[in-house]
Structures are given as C-alpha cells and as structure tokens.
Design a protein around this motif. Structure first.
Motif, mmCIF file in Angstrom:
data_model
loop_
_atom_site.group_PDB
_atom_site.id
_atom_site.type_symbol
_atom_site.label_atom_id
_atom_site.label_comp_id
_atom_site.label_asym_id
_atom_site.label_seq_id
_atom_site.Cartn_x
_atom_site.Cartn_y
_atom_site.Cartn_z
ATOM 1 N N ARG A 30 0.855 -1.180 0.000
ATOM 2 C CA ARG A 30 0.000 0.000 0.000
ATOM 3 C C ARG A 30 0.897 1.238 0.000
ATOM 4 N N THR A 31 0.619 2.180 -0.869
ATOM 5 C CA THR A 31 1.454 3.381 -0.994
ATOM 6 C C THR A 31 0.592 4.626 -1.066
ATOM 7 N N VAL A 32 1.252 5.760 -0.873
ATOM 8 C CA VAL A 32 0.604 7.050 -1.049
ATOM 9 C C VAL A 32 1.579 7.957 -1.794
ATOM 10 N N SER A 33 1.090 8.647 -2.815
ATOM 11 C CA SER A 33 1.925 9.549 -3.613
ATOM 12 C C SER A 33 1.520 10.990 -3.349
ATOM 13 N N VAL A 34 2.505 11.829 -3.077
ATOM 14 C CA VAL A 34 2.246 13.234 -2.734
ATOM 15 C C VAL A 34 3.237 14.140 -3.459
ATOM 16 N N SER A 35 2.951 15.427 -3.417
ATOM 17 C CA SER A 35 3.841 16.437 -3.994
ATOM 18 C C SER A 35 4.212 17.452 -2.927
ATOM 19 N N GLY A 36 5.372 18.053 -3.094
ATOM 20 C CA GLY A 36 5.811 19.093 -2.168
ATOM 21 C C GLY A 36 6.522 20.193 -2.931
ATOM 22 N N SER A 37 6.475 21.407 -2.414
ATOM 23 C CA SER A 37 7.098 22.541 -3.087
ATOM 24 C C SER A 37 7.788 23.435 -2.063
ATOM 25 N N GLY A 38 8.981 23.887 -2.407
ATOM 26 C CA GLY A 38 9.724 24.799 -1.532
ATOM 27 C C GLY A 38 10.283 25.963 -2.325
ATOM 28 N N THR A 39 10.082 27.173 -1.852
ATOM 29 C CA THR A 39 10.545 28.377 -2.556
ATOM 30 C C THR A 39 11.401 29.237 -1.639
ATOM 31 N N VAL A 40 12.531 29.673 -2.156
ATOM 32 C CA VAL A 40 13.425 30.559 -1.417
ATOM 33 C C VAL A 40 13.624 31.829 -2.252
ATOM 34 N N VAL A 41 13.431 32.975 -1.642
ATOM 35 C CA VAL A 41 13.593 34.260 -2.329
ATOM 36 C C VAL A 41 14.954 34.848 -1.982
ATOM 37 N N VAL A 42 15.706 35.208 -3.006
ATOM 38 C CA VAL A 42 17.051 35.772 -2.801
ATOM 39 C C VAL A 42 17.156 37.110 -3.524
ATOM 40 N N GLU A 43 18.061 37.931 -3.038
ATOM 41 C CA GLU A 43 18.300 39.230 -3.647
ATOM 42 C C GLU A 43 19.095 39.052 -4.938
ATOM 43 N N ALA A 44 18.642 39.694 -6.021
ATOM 44 C CA ALA A 44 19.340 39.606 -7.300
ATOM 45 C C ALA A 44 20.736 40.223 -7.172
ATOM 46 N N GLU A 45 21.732 39.555 -7.766
ATOM 47 C CA GLU A 45 23.114 40.028 -7.697
ATOM 48 C C GLU A 45 23.699 40.346 -9.067
ATOM 49 N N THR A 46 23.345 39.555 -10.070
ATOM 50 C CA THR A 46 23.934 39.698 -11.396
ATOM 51 C C THR A 46 22.929 40.249 -12.396
ATOM 52 N N ALA A 47 23.444 40.678 -13.531
ATOM 53 C CA ALA A 47 22.590 41.161 -14.621
ATOM 54 C C ALA A 47 23.165 40.682 -15.941
ATOM 55 N N THR A 48 22.286 40.283 -16.849
ATOM 56 C CA THR A 48 22.700 39.876 -18.191
ATOM 57 C C THR A 48 21.951 40.733 -19.210
ATOM 58 N N ILE A 49 22.701 41.424 -20.054
ATOM 59 C CA ILE A 49 22.133 42.354 -21.025
ATOM 60 C C ILE A 49 22.377 41.834 -22.433
ATOM 61 N N ILE A 50 21.345 41.825 -23.249
ATOM 62 C CA ILE A 50 21.460 41.469 -24.668
ATOM 63 C C ILE A 50 21.211 42.734 -25.479
ATOM 64 N N LEU A 51 22.218 43.164 -26.236
ATOM 65 C CA LEU A 51 22.077 44.384 -27.036
ATOM 66 C C LEU A 51 22.678 44.172 -28.417
ATOM 67 N N SER A 52 22.297 45.049 -29.342
ATOM 68 C CA SER A 52 22.749 44.895 -30.733
ATOM 69 C C SER A 52 23.132 46.218 -31.352
ATOM 70 N N VAL A 53 23.986 46.118 -32.369
ATOM 71 C CA VAL A 53 24.265 47.235 -33.270
ATOM 72 C C VAL A 53 23.734 46.817 -34.632
ATOM 73 N N ILE A 54 22.828 47.630 -35.186
ATOM 74 C CA ILE A 54 22.231 47.334 -36.489
ATOM 75 C C ILE A 54 22.528 48.487 -37.438
ATOM 76 N N THR A 55 23.111 48.160 -38.587
ATOM 77 C CA THR A 55 23.449 49.187 -39.579
ATOM 78 C C THR A 55 22.901 48.781 -40.940
ATOM 79 N N THR A 56 22.617 49.766 -41.783
ATOM 80 C CA THR A 56 22.136 49.519 -43.139
ATOM 81 C C THR A 56 22.927 50.350 -44.131
ATOM 82 N N ALA A 57 23.077 49.846 -45.343
ATOM 83 C CA ALA A 57 23.771 50.562 -46.419
ATOM 84 C C ALA A 57 23.391 49.931 -47.747
ATOM 85 N N ARG A 58 23.695 50.636 -48.845
ATOM 86 C CA ARG A 58 23.330 50.135 -50.169
ATOM 87 C C ARG A 58 24.133 48.897 -50.546
#
Length: 236
Positions: A30-58
């Motif tokens: 005989r068994t029983v199946s269950v779920s559990g969830s744990g959440t920890v909130v932390v202060e952001a330390e790093t940043a990742t930026i995605i940027l581009s240079v776009i140019t046009t010409a003939r």
C-alpha cells in the motif's frame, strides 16, 4: 464417467487460478503519492544584457564596415566601465538584404547587418551605466535584461529541504487520517524552477537616441528559486 472427470478437473483449475490471484493482491504494498514545493527568495546580484548594433547601407561591405566600427566603440565603452572582456560574447551576427515584390518583380533594397552581444555583469549595479554607455557608443537595440544570483546552490538546498518536508507532512497526514502509519519513502523525483526578474526590450534606434542623455533607472529586485518534488511513501 469421462464427462464427470472433465467437469471436475475444470472446476479444480478454476479454484486454483482464483486462489493464486487473491494471494498476489494481498502481497501488493500500500502506498501514497504526494507532492511538495519549496521556494526561497534571494536578492538579485547579477545582470545579463542582450544588445545589438544594427546598420544599413546600399552595399554589404559598407554596412558591415559601419557595423564593426560602432560595435568596437560599444565594446570599448563597456570595457571602460570595468567589465571583464570574458564577460562580453557574441550572440548572433547576420547580414541580409531587404527585398520587396512589385507586380511579381523582386526589388532589392539595402543590406542590413546585425551584431548582437551578451554582457554578463557580476554586479547588477553596473547595468544602468552599461546600457547608457552602449547607447551613446552606437548600440541601437536592447533585447533583454535579466537578473540572477552568483551562487544559487545554497538557496537550492534550502528550497529542496522545504519541498521534501512539505511532501512528508502531506503523506503523514493522509496516512494518519486513513488509519495507517507512514513507512519509508519508495521513490522521489525533483523538478526545479528558477524565476529571475527579466525585462524584455525591443527598443528602436529613435527611442534610444532620445534616451541617450538620460540615466536609465535599473532595479534588480528579488529572485525566487523553487524546487518541486513528487514522492511515493509506503503505508504500514
């Protein structure tokens, strides 16, 4: 006499088969199946930026040359802020020619060159300066800004403990309510979800030019790390 023996044998086989099936059910755990969830909130330390240079010409050569000149200026501006060279990497580079169709006739337009880079910052406080200086140096598209943490292992362990504890408490409650005792854990599976603040940006060159002389306010906020578990316990 032969007919009687056949009927008797058939009845005997049926009884044996039924008896075997009942014994097998009795030995199932005989068994029983269950779920559990744990959440920890932390202060952001790093940043990742995605940027581009776009140019046009003939022609493609001019568009590529202008793009390289501006991207070099962007890289130098970012490095001047103290960002490591290893923290800047190329995400995508493309050259294409714009086309349009008029009365089934293909019209070839300008060439467009796009050079997209990723900038990883160990200190999120630099994000505002990096964006401002990159814009001034020639960047004309910001695709995204994501915040995170340097080392999430401690937070993951804490979230994992909370998830397992919640699952065990749920299993014990179900077992006690049903008049059984909770036994050992038979199986357990883990699923993790890291939720970091992210700003999705698709800024045009015109909008960036207007903001070039304005300091960009950046707030990293907090990040959440969640661990989910599915567990099966034995019932005694």
């Amino acid at each position: 006499m032969k007919t009687t023996k056949s009927v008797s044998l058939l009845i005997l086989l049926t009884v044996l088969f039924t008896s075997c099936t009942v014994r097998q059910v009795q030995h199932n755990k005989r068994t029983v199946s269950v779920s559990g969830s744990g959440t920890v909130v932390v202060e952001a330390e790093t940043a990742t930026i995605i940027l581009s240079v776009i140019t046009t010409a003939r022609d493609a050569t001019t568009a590529a040359t202008n793009n390289a000149t501006k991207m070099n200026a962007v890289n130098e501006a970012i490095l001047a802020l103290g960002v490591d060279k290893e923290s800047i990497s190329t995400q995508n580079y493309s050259i294409r020619q714009d086309t349009s169709t008029i009365n089934t006739r293909i019209i070839y337009g300008d060439y467009k060159v796009s050079n997209e880079i990723k900038v990883f910052l160990k200190d999120k406080a630099l994000a505002s300066k990096v964006i401002d200086e990159a814009i001034k140096a020639g960047a004309n598209r910001l695709s995204s800004l994501t915040f995170g943490v340097l080392d999430a292992e401690l937070a993951i362990k804490q979230a994992r403990i909370l998830a397992v504890q919640q699952a065990q408490e749920a299993a014990a409650l179900i077992a006690g309510t049903s008049g059984a005792e909770l036994g050992k854990v038979l199986t357990i599976e883990e699923y993790r979800n890291n939720s970091y603040p992210k700003l999705a940006l698709m800024e045009t060159a015109t909008a960036l030019d207007k903001a070039a002389n304005i300091s960009t306010p950046i707030s990293g906020g907090k990040s959440s790390i969640t661990v989910n578990v599915n567990a099966t316990y034995e019932l005694k």
